[in-house]
Write a protein that holds these residues in place. Sequence first.
Motif, PDB file in Angstrom:
ATOM      1  N   ILE A  16       0.703  -1.280  -0.043  1.00 58.77           N
ATOM      2  CA  ILE A  16      -0.024  -0.060  -0.004  1.00 58.77           C
ATOM      3  C   ILE A  16       0.729   1.186  -0.059  1.00 58.77           C
ATOM      4  O   ILE A  16       0.429   2.357  -0.260  1.00 58.77           O
ATOM      5  N   ASP A  17       2.055   1.180   0.281  1.00 58.42           N
ATOM      6  CA  ASP A  17       2.901   2.314   0.653  1.00 58.42           C
ATOM      7  C   ASP A  17       3.126   3.313  -0.729  1.00 58.42           C
ATOM      8  O   ASP A  17       3.358   4.428  -0.583  1.00 58.42           O
ATOM      9  N   ASP A  18       3.157   2.688  -1.924  1.00 61.65           N
ATOM     10  CA  ASP A  18       3.484   3.478  -3.124  1.00 61.65           C
ATOM     11  C   ASP A  18       1.975   4.177  -3.702  1.00 61.65           C
ATOM     12  O   ASP A  18       2.249   4.607  -4.818  1.00 61.65           O
ATOM     13  N   ILE A  19       1.107   3.670  -3.270  1.00 61.70           N
ATOM     14  CA  ILE A  19      -0.265   4.311  -3.720  1.00 61.70           C
ATOM     15  C   ILE A  19      -0.491   5.670  -3.430  1.00 61.70           C
ATOM     16  O   ILE A  19      -0.475   6.146  -2.259  1.00 61.70           O
ATOM     17  N   VAL A  69       2.138  11.196   8.531  1.00 60.82           N
ATOM     18  CA  VAL A  69       2.812  10.678   9.572  1.00 60.82           C
ATOM     19  C   VAL A  69       2.244   9.336   9.596  1.00 60.82           C
ATOM     20  O   VAL A  69       3.062   8.207   9.780  1.00 60.82           O
ATOM     21  N   LEU A  70       0.850   8.916   9.364  1.00 61.52           N
ATOM     22  CA  LEU A  70       0.282   7.664   9.669  1.00 61.52           C
ATOM     23  C   LEU A  70       0.803   6.792   8.602  1.00 61.52           C
ATOM     24  O   LEU A  70       0.915   5.504   8.736  1.00 61.52           O
ATOM     25  N   ARG A  71       1.051   7.304   7.431  1.00 61.07           N
ATOM     26  CA  ARG A  71       1.652   6.393   6.365  1.00 61.07           C
ATOM     27  C   ARG A  71       3.046   6.014   6.574  1.00 61.07           C
ATOM     28  O   ARG A  71       3.477   5.156   6.025  1.00 61.07           O
ATOM     29  N   ALA A  85     -10.347   9.506   5.201  1.00 60.77           N
ATOM     30  CA  ALA A  85     -11.251   9.005   4.398  1.00 60.77           C
ATOM     31  C   ALA A  85     -10.605   7.834   3.618  1.00 60.77           C
ATOM     32  O   ALA A  85     -11.451   7.072   3.013  1.00 60.77           O
ATOM     33  N   ALA A  86      -9.242   7.673   3.602  1.00 63.70           N
ATOM     34  CA  ALA A  86      -8.626   6.733   2.878  1.00 63.70           C
ATOM     35  C   ALA A  86      -8.192   5.712   3.786  1.00 63.70           C
ATOM     36  O   ALA A  86      -6.714   5.345   3.793  1.00 63.70           O
ATOM     37  N   ALA A  87      -8.905   4.829   4.265  1.00 60.64           N
ATOM     38  CA  ALA A  87      -8.387   3.917   5.107  1.00 60.64           C
ATOM     39  C   ALA A  87      -7.775   2.740   4.347  1.00 60.64           C
ATOM     40  O   ALA A  87      -7.922   2.616   2.926  1.00 60.64           O
ATOM     41  N   LEU A  88      -7.028   2.071   5.044  1.00 64.25           N
ATOM     42  CA  LEU A  88      -5.670   0.921   4.683  1.00 64.25           C
ATOM     43  C   LEU A  88      -4.711   1.918   3.937  1.00 64.25           C
ATOM     44  O   LEU A  88      -3.632   1.664   4.476  1.00 64.25           O
ATOM     45  N   PHE A  89      -4.954   2.775   3.174  1.00 66.06           N
ATOM     46  CA  PHE A  89      -3.878   3.607   2.382  1.00 66.06           C
ATOM     47  C   PHE A  89      -3.055   4.642   3.364  1.00 66.06           C
ATOM     48  O   PHE A  89      -1.946   4.862   3.367  1.00 66.06           O
ATOM     49  N   VAL A  90      -4.043   5.084   4.288  1.00 69.76           N
ATOM     50  CA  VAL A  90      -3.487   5.998   5.303  1.00 69.76           C
ATOM     51  C   VAL A  90      -4.009   5.135   6.415  1.00 69.76           C
ATOM     52  O   VAL A  90      -5.165   5.274   6.971  1.00 69.76           O
TER      53      VAL A  90
END
Length: 169
Positions: free
Chosen positions: A75-78, A94-96, A130-135
């Motif tokens: 998910i890190d590169d999305i 920061v969450l990412r 709003a972007a659960a999983l990716f954030v």
Amino acid sequence: MSSADYAMIPTPIGPFTALVDHEGAVLAAGWTDDAGELRELVHPRLRPDELRRRESLGAVSRVVEKYHAGEVLAIDDITVRQVSGPFLTHAWEVLRKVTPGNPVTYTAFADLSGRPEAVRAAANACARNAAALFVPCHRVLRTDGSLGGFRWGLAVKRWLLDHEAARAN
């Protein structure tokens, strides 16, 4: 009139839907099959007027599948596109960077975000994401180690944390 594409991806913990803008950046995502629900989570400045269903969102759909299959760093590169004030925008960045398998407390998250006294603001950043999983706001726990809240349910949060912990060791 702005539009966004969306697709639903089956996962072991239920349907996962993502909305992407015309450049493929994730505007919203979560464990639901209701794209309209996700649309409402998008900041009004970015909120699309129209949603178009797709069978796949290309890289975004593939990454969701890879993540749920065990590639938790996929998910890190999305690219994600969310807007708000400076603190929330920074807190989402920061969450990412929170490492899968190593959740942090809301207190530690506030500290990582540069405002150690702003624990409630840090919790608000998770709630408004709003972007659960990716954030990955699921990687933030209460100070006592309990799960706290999660828009998509505590069973989903527990599964995600266990899934990441199993891959981190």
